[in-house]
Design a protein around this motif. Structure first.
Motif, PDB file in Angstrom:
ATOM      1  N   PHE A 112      -5.435   4.787  -7.052  1.00 12.54           N
ATOM      2  CA  PHE A 112      -4.900   4.538  -5.739  1.00 12.54           C
ATOM      3  C   PHE A 112      -5.217   5.565  -4.839  1.00 12.54           C
ATOM      4  CE2 PHE A 112      -1.178   2.406  -8.359  1.00 12.54           C
ATOM      5  CZ  PHE A 112      -1.978   1.201  -8.119  1.00 12.54           C
TER       6      PHE A 112
ATOM      7  N   ARG B 290      -5.921   0.235  -3.541  1.00 18.17           N
ATOM      8  CA  ARG B 290      -4.607   0.184  -3.087  1.00 18.17           C
ATOM      9  C   ARG B 290      -4.204  -1.152  -2.472  1.00 18.17           C
ATOM     10  NH1 ARG B 290      -5.342   5.420  -0.566  1.00 18.17           N
ATOM     11  NH2 ARG B 290      -5.144   4.456   1.321  1.00 18.17           N
TER      12      ARG B 290
ATOM     13  N   ASN C 230       2.036   1.948  -3.300  1.00 21.04           N
ATOM     14  CA  ASN C 230       1.088   2.318  -4.218  1.00 21.04           C
ATOM     15  C   ASN C 230       0.814   3.748  -4.018  1.00 21.04           C
ATOM     16  OD1 ASN C 230       0.478  -0.120  -5.667  1.00 21.04           O
ATOM     17  ND2 ASN C 230      -0.931  -0.736  -4.023  1.00 21.04           N
ATOM     18  N   LYS C 231       1.128   4.295  -2.591  1.00 23.08           N
ATOM     19  CA  LYS C 231       0.957   5.713  -2.343  1.00 23.08           C
ATOM     20  C   LYS C 231       2.140   6.344  -3.007  1.00 23.08           C
ATOM     21  CE  LYS C 231      -1.513   5.464   2.064  1.00 23.08           C
ATOM     22  NZ  LYS C 231      -1.292   5.336   3.249  1.00 23.08           N
TER      23      LYS C 231
ATOM     24  N   GLU D 210       0.820  -1.342   0.003  1.00 22.19           N
ATOM     25  CA  GLU D 210       0.026   0.049  -0.012  1.00 22.19           C
ATOM     26  C   GLU D 210       0.958   1.320  -0.030  1.00 22.19           C
ATOM     27  OE1 GLU D 210      -2.883   0.151   3.195  1.00 22.19           O
ATOM     28  OE2 GLU D 210      -3.621   1.882   2.472  1.00 22.19           O
TER      29      GLU D 210
ATOM     30  N   MET E 157      -3.202  -3.567  -8.291  1.00 20.29           N
ATOM     31  CA  MET E 157      -1.945  -2.823  -8.354  1.00 20.29           C
ATOM     32  C   MET E 157      -0.818  -3.530  -9.129  1.00 20.29           C
ATOM     33  SD  MET E 157      -0.334  -3.967  -4.548  1.00 20.29           S
ATOM     34  CE  MET E 157      -1.805  -4.103  -3.449  1.00 20.29           C
TER      35      MET E 157
ATOM     36  N   LYS F 251      -8.522   3.310  -1.021  1.00 19.28           N
ATOM     37  CA  LYS F 251      -7.870   2.133  -0.100  1.00 19.28           C
ATOM     38  C   LYS F 251      -8.104   0.676  -0.700  1.00 19.28           C
ATOM     39  CE  LYS F 251      -7.059   0.561   4.485  1.00 19.28           C
ATOM     40  NZ  LYS F 251      -5.642   1.258   4.704  1.00 19.28           N
TER      41      LYS F 251
END
Lengths: 479, 395
Positions: free
Chosen positions: A370, A376, A310-311, A307, A382, A373
């Motif tokens: 993204f 993500r 992805n951020k 996650e 993803m 949540k």
């Protein structure tokens, strides 16, 4: 006036907003050792052999394409005036960019004190090395006679007084990329030393023990070793950080120092750096998702790690989008008809417009998912998004290089471009080279920095211990 | 663990002094505008863009902290929130610029002697560079910034009472989600307020350049504040050398970032040497303007870079505050160097309103910030990560 304010309990170990740990399950040093070194000692499975066969086949393409290029010369490629640069520089920039995630994760996240980096840094650093190798191939072979390349690229005290053109960013590239590769290699190897010693100590055969022993360079894990190791690691992290910026900045100069419409714009340096990190993280993600599954790494490469990655992709994707907005706005604002035509006519409506729109879709639209949540934390989403981003970043370099060159100032000099089979084989072949090296890395070296994961576990335990003693011994009081 | 602080009610003396200085300075500047309109307006624009940039950059730094979920900075977050909340004041302070636009911006009523090509270009830019749209855009910039700073400050102070963890989640979400908007706001504000002073000139990186200098000054102010805000109910007493060290590192990082952005712009424009871009630097690389540029290269980059390499300096609050103060000064020189050559291309021009505007706008900003601070805790006392922040140690 209100009463003295009391802060919450002050629990250092659990995060009230996101309590997910970075290491899942109850782990000891032994279980971490066992689970993370297991894949090195167990025999290669069918899946690994199948992937390796595909990678080798693609590597075969590289051998064929290189042979044709060396025998026939670069006339075997599709490059021709006005598109004098094409797949060679596109692939070079794409691969160099992919390498940036490794340095960012290992160096910059270390300086930012981000603990989640420990599970993915080894993986990403290896990717940096292999990506830079693929990248370096292109400037070498584009010289036509790579056996002379050293004379042309490196400044050496020639008796004839012939020097490279120091004003050219292409020469700066040679310095920047070779420095970057050297530091990245040192950084990667230094981080590996304690793990190589662990492999040496747990090796089952004498041959393995000898090989890993030589590579471990006499590491005994003494206090002095660790003290020197930590200093060297921090020093290399400090040296690597400006290199992340400098390499892609100089790559952007390859274009931006010229006056070509679509190339000459001052936002290029930071926008190229952001794009490099964007594509690098995407490539790490593409490989990490299957690797954590097949190598049994899910307890150290958790959903929280994915996650966070992805951020980072969302953030760097937004920076790339910012670059696009600035470019397009100034192309109009400047009143320069060539810039305007390049951005609003040629790219959007010209014969190669589908590649431009694919770039916008992959680099601008795709990362927006993204924000959610649910997206993500979906492995399938993803993984597909990471591939799309890699495609998008390749398209971006195609748009910059080919679309700009095929429609420059004079309509009389306009032309078109199509790659030959040699170009396509070279590109496919570097993917094969990268995959081959990466699969070998996964087979023979721990994919996760075992020592650092153990250190993180000890730190977490230490914090919990302090917390417990504070809670037990302190009631109220003031800070 | 408890943090023994009360809601802040002090600072009255500082607020009065700063407010008085602000009113007197602003009054003098307005008088200056009446007497010598153009010179005073350009001086005012330097001061306005300096202080407004710091307010916008404070908001951006706060949002970056939230987006990164940074915990170490909780103890120093409240002053940042208050600095961001001053952005509303700049709506009023922008009025002199709107009133004097025709004296500042040549695109408002282009002179016939600019030449046919220039007039043609300005006609092309008219859909963007026109007075109503300029004012509307600035209104949008302020609306976005006021909304974001108001929400973040509001949620943070509400948490002081309730201790609701969900308020942290909201601040983090807005911090991350608002960043793309505020990035565009400060970039286009830089284009409008500063870049359009030379309406024929353009640079895609200019917004980032303005941001880089402004955020550097924000961190510098935070360092000085942390050093000074010690005493009853003030956050400074809870800040350890570890926090100061981190602020020093941030200052160092943004000194490098400013240098990187400045070199990117300069090198690319210098090497291409295009007639539509190079005039910006030709003016600044000529005659008496040269020493100002050289001063910036050393003062804004090399000197603070060398100083901030020292770990010892970064961990000595008073010495770090000296470097921070120096950077606040050179950022002002940087904005002067951006603005003034448009009015006075042959030599640097000093008009007394430069001083009065600096203290006028700055005094009012400081007084407003203290006023916003009063009645609130100077640190987020019920933030769930305050304990982590207070115990922060360098790894």
């Amino acid at each position: 006036m209100s009463a003295p304010a009391t802060s919450p309990a002050g629990d250092l170990t659990t995060d009230p907003v996101d309590p997910r740990p970075f290491i899942e399950g109850t782990q000891t040093d032994q279980t971490i050792n066992d689970t993370l070194l297991h894949h090195v000692f167990r025999g290669a499975g069918k899946g690994w052999w199948a992937c390796f066969a595909v990678a080798l086949a693609m590597l075969g393409c590289l051998v064929v394409a290189l042979t044709v290029t060396l025998v026939k010369g670069i006339g075997a490629w599709g490059n021709n005036i006005p598109v004098g640069w094409a797949f060679d520089i596109i692939n070079f920039v794409w691969w160099i960019g992919i390498g940036h995630a490794g340095t960012l994760i290992s160096a910059i996240l270390l300086l930012f004190q981000q603990k989640w980096r420990t599970s993915i840094n080894r993986f990403a650093e290896a990717m940096t090395l292999f990506a830079v190798m693929c990248a370096l191939l292109f400037p070498l072979i584009h010289t036509g006679r790579p056996w002379f390349a050293a004379y042309w690229l490196l400044p050496y005290p020639s008796v004839q007084g012939i020097w490279p053109q120091f004003k050219s960013p292409l020469v700066w590239d040679v310095f920047a990329v070779s420095t970057y590769f050297t530091i990245s290699l040192l950084f990667w190897f230094l981080g590996l030393i304690p793990d190589l010693a662990a492999l040496r100590d747990s090796a089952t055969s004498k041959v393995k023990r000898t090989i890993y022993g030589m590579l471990a360079m006499g590491w005994r894990g003494s206090g002095r070793h660790w003290a020197e190791y930590k200093w060297a690691y921090l020093l290399l992290a400090g040296l690597s950080t400006p290199l992340v910026l400098s390499v892609h900045t100089i790559v952007s100069f390859d274009f931006a120092t010229s006056v070509m419409p679509g190339w000459h714009t001052t936002i290029f340096p930071p926008y190229f750096v952001a794009g490099a990190i964007f594509s690098g993280f995407a490539m790490v993600m593409t490989w990490m998702i299957p690797a954590r599954q097949f190598l049994g790494l899910k307890h150290v490469v958790t959903m929280r790690h994915l996650e966070n990655m992805n951020k980072v992709m969302l953030a760097t994707g937004m920076m790339v989008s910012y670059g696009y907005i600035m470019e397009h706005f100034i192309a109009w604002y400047s009143g320069n008809q060539y810039e305007f035509a390049q951005f609003f006519e040629v790219r959007q409506k010209g014969p190669l417009a589908p590649i431009y729109w694919l770039m916008i879709f992959c680099n601008v639209v795709t990362p927006q998912i993204f924000w959610f949540k649910r997206m993500r934390t979906s492995l399938a989403v993803m993984w597909v998004a990471s591939i799309l981003i890699n495609v998008g970043m390749w398209c971006e370099r195609f748009v910059i290089v080919v679309i700009s060159l095929h429609r420059d100032f004079l309509p009389a000099s306009w032309g078109s471009y199509a790659p030959t089979w040699v170009d396509i084989c070279l590109f496919t072949g570097t993917i094969g080279l990268f995959s081959t090296l990466f699969l070998l890395f996964l087979k023979f070296v721990p994919a996760v920095a075992v020592t650092e994961v153990k250190e993180l576990r000890h730190e977490t335990e230490h914090d919990a211990h302090i917390e417990a003693s504070l809670t037990a011994g302190v009631t109220g009081g003031s800070h | 663990m408890t943090v023994d602080v009360q809601k802040f009610q002090g600072g009255g003396g500082w607020m009065t002094k700063a407010g008085a200085l602000g009113v007197v300075g602003l009054g003098a500047s307005l008088a200056g505008i009446a007497m010598d309109t153009q010179k005073a307006l350009f001086s005012y624009l330097v001061a306005f863009s300096y202080w407004a940039g710091i307010a916008f950059a404070s908001l951006i730094l706060l949002m970056i902290f939230h987006a990164f979920r940074a915990k170490w900075m909780v103890v120093i977050r409240r002053p940042l929130e208050v600095m961001a909340a001053t952005v509303v004041l700049f709506v009023l302070l922008f009025i002199p610029i709107v009133m004097g636009m025709s004296h500042l911006y040549s695109w408002v009523s282009p002179a016939a002697d600019m030449g046919a090509e220039a007039l043609k270009l300005l006609a092309h830019k008219k859909p963007y560079l026109n007075v109503p749209f300029f004012v509307v855009r600035t209104g949008i910039y302020f609306l976005v910034a006021i909304f974001l700073s108001h929400r973040l400050f509001g949620w943070s102070t509400r948490q002081d009472e309730s201790g609701d963890v969900q308020l942290t989640v909201r601040q983090r979400s807005l911090g991350a989600g608002g960043l793309p908007f505020i990035a565009l706001v400060i970039s286009f504000a830089a284009f409008d307020w500063l870049m359009s002073l030379n309406p024929l000139w353009f640079s895609t990186i200019f917004g980032v350049y303005y941001f880089a200098g402004s955020i550097l000054s924000t961190i510098a102010i935070l360092i000085i504040l942390t050093n000074k805000a010690r005493g009853k109910d003030l956050f400074g007493d809870h800040v350890s050398v570890e926090h100061v060290h981190n602020l020093g590192k941030l200052l160092f990082a943004f000194v490098c970032f400013w240098g990187y952005i400045a070199v990117s712009q300069l090198l690319l424009i210098w090497i291409a040497n295009l007639p539509e871009e190079i005039p910006f630097y030709v003016v600044r690389f000529r005659g008496p303007w040269v020493p100002v540029g050289i001063f910036l290269i050393f003062g804004h980059f090399f000197i603070p870079f060398g100083a901030l390499l020292s770990r010892n300096l970064k961990r000595t609050p008073k010495r770090l505050a000296v470097v921070a103060g120096w950077l606040l000064f050179v950022h002002f020189v940087d904005l002067y160097w951006l603005v003034m050559p448009t009015l006075s291309p042959d030599a640097p021009l000093f008009h007394w309103t430069l001083v009065t505007s600096f203290f006028g706008v700055g005094g009012l900003s400081v007084a407003f910030a203290i006023w916003r601070m009063r009645g609130h805790f100077t640190l987020p006392v019920k933030d769930p990560f305050l304990a982590v922040s207070l115990r922060y140690r360098q790894p």
